[in-house]
Scaffold this active site. Sequence first.
Site, PDB file in Angstrom:
ATOM      1  N   SER A 253      10.864 -71.935 -66.852  1.00 18.01           N
ATOM      2  CA  SER A 253      11.279 -70.463 -66.819  1.00 18.01           C
ATOM      3  C   SER A 253      10.136 -69.746 -66.603  1.00 18.01           C
ATOM      4  CB  SER A 253      11.942 -70.345 -68.277  1.00 18.01           C
ATOM      5  OG  SER A 253      11.186 -70.980 -69.238  1.00 18.01           O
ATOM      6  N   LYS A 254       9.910 -68.862 -67.627  1.00 17.60           N
ATOM      7  CA  LYS A 254       8.642 -67.847 -67.705  1.00 17.60           C
ATOM      8  C   LYS A 254       7.349 -68.513 -67.763  1.00 17.60           C
ATOM      9  CE  LYS A 254      10.887 -63.623 -67.699  1.00 17.60           C
ATOM     10  NZ  LYS A 254      12.092 -64.029 -67.163  1.00 17.60           N
ATOM     11  N   ARG A 255       6.321 -68.040 -67.138  1.00 14.63           N
ATOM     12  CA  ARG A 255       5.094 -68.750 -67.408  1.00 14.63           C
ATOM     13  C   ARG A 255       4.468 -68.908 -68.716  1.00 14.63           C
ATOM     14  NH1 ARG A 255      -0.564 -67.004 -64.694  1.00 14.63           N
ATOM     15  NH2 ARG A 255      -1.809 -68.487 -65.506  1.00 14.63           N
ATOM     16  N   GLN A 257       6.262 -69.599 -71.461  1.00 21.02           N
ATOM     17  CA  GLN A 257       6.951 -70.477 -72.080  1.00 21.02           C
ATOM     18  C   GLN A 257       6.420 -71.790 -71.693  1.00 21.02           C
ATOM     19  OE1 GLN A 257      11.154 -70.411 -72.034  1.00 21.02           O
ATOM     20  NE2 GLN A 257      11.286 -72.678 -72.794  1.00 21.02           N
ATOM     21  N   ALA A 258       6.375 -72.293 -70.333  1.00 20.00           N
ATOM     22  CA  ALA A 258       5.852 -73.275 -69.499  1.00 20.00           C
ATOM     23  C   ALA A 258       4.419 -73.609 -69.962  1.00 20.00           C
ATOM     24  CB  ALA A 258       6.023 -72.978 -68.122  1.00 20.00           C
TER      25      ALA A 258
END
Length: 494
Positions: A253-255, A257-258
């Site tokens: 997903s979004k940066r 979170q990653a």
Amino acid sequence: MTVRVRFAPSPTGYLHIGSARTALFNWMYARKHNGRFILRIEDTDQKRSVPGAIEAIMDTLRWLGLDWDEGPDVGGDFGPYIQTERADLYRHWSQWLLDNDKAYKCFCTSEELSEMRKEQLAAKKPLGYDGRCRWLTAEQVAAREAAGESATIRFKMPRDGVTIIQDVIRGSISYNNEQIIDSVLLKSDGLPTYHLANVIDDHLMEITHIMRADEWINTAPLHINLYRAFGWEPPVYAHLSLVMNPSGKGKLSKRTQAFQESGEEIFVQVEEFRKAGFLPEALNNFLSNVGWSFGDDREIFSMEEALPRFSLEAINPAPSRLPYAKLDWINGQYIQNMAPEALAEAIKPFLAEAGLVVSDDVLLLVMPAMLTRLKRFPDAIPFLDFLVDAKDGTLEITAEDLTHKKLPADAALRGLQEARAFLSSVEPFDLDHISQGLMKIGEAVSENGKAGPFLGKMRLAVTQKQVSPPLFESIVALGRERAVARLDRSIALF
Ligand code: GLU
């Protein structure tokens, strides 16, 4: 049959790396089969559309080299290729569905729908539209319309039986029709939902194969039923395995979170990879290995080499994580194979951004030494910033740093002085002459007659850095005057 495939992004922002993989597989399939690769913009959800996103996505696809044969900018026989420009078509076909009793008008307001949801939650019933407007009589519909109530158009999903999806990658999947709600096809503002626009466009654009992310698979039974309602043949489905977050839980997903999950630098937008100094060829190579593999244990290959081997059947349905750790290595391999001129060109913007102005001649001179040392283009910055006087001197060196067990202080000083005299006068000031002269000086001043220790110290004296290109290239790159000035400063330390 000509293969016609499409990449159909919604312009909600920059291109995500997972979407780039979808685009790449579509492109590979089209190119392998001498087919057509179509770019279609699915922008009917106006609330989520971001200004400038279409251009940004196209720019990124161009950078990746995924050229399209039909699309918003290049046109084609099946245009327009932006869905908001096709609104009349969707209205026409939703009217057709109404006229043929395949759809109905729904007058439920958003308040009514949220009330319905609350009741379903309280009664622990399955959530979703219960079809209450499906049974309105023609008179009731006419009356409500006459009263000025706005309506959406919903699909009359078959109430019983099963819908089977034949997916080339996932195999056959069966859905009970009663679990599929009557979805909205046309919103009250007259714009279609994704489902209607997607099905109409895939049909009218004569798409033969739908390759898209696995997260869309649950829309396929509705879509298949829409094709049936229209009396159209659905394309072949191939749902591409999910690209997952580093933890392996959920889709990438979004940066942030990653990043939180991996604790390492993780990019999720193609633009981030581009800015970080990866080559598009390396990125394609990397992405094509996600869920598909070249075979023969080969990890580095060009797209031309991959195309003959590429097939939908060989795509692994299991979700996969991006092997980020491999990417630097892959990119490094591509850099090693670059021509020095191309590498210089590629590095230049990164140097400029770091405030390093290096002339073309000088850059070219140090490129051969760079080829094997870089994983990403910006790695060149710490190597080359010795060329800028303002950055020189960042390493505080002492006379002791310039000595070695085989090169005591007096020998080191003598060597530096001889080197200074030599560099002030050597003609021509080029690699051959400089290397010969300095080797001789080094052999003469070292205790063991070997030039190594002296040359190592010369490098420190001239570049004042622990990392730099090889000594002789560094000196030529600096030029006579600056090389001598730096030696003067080093000599003054003794
Ligand atoms: N517009 C959808 C997306 O943004 C495309 C889904 C499809 O390919 O059917 O991913």
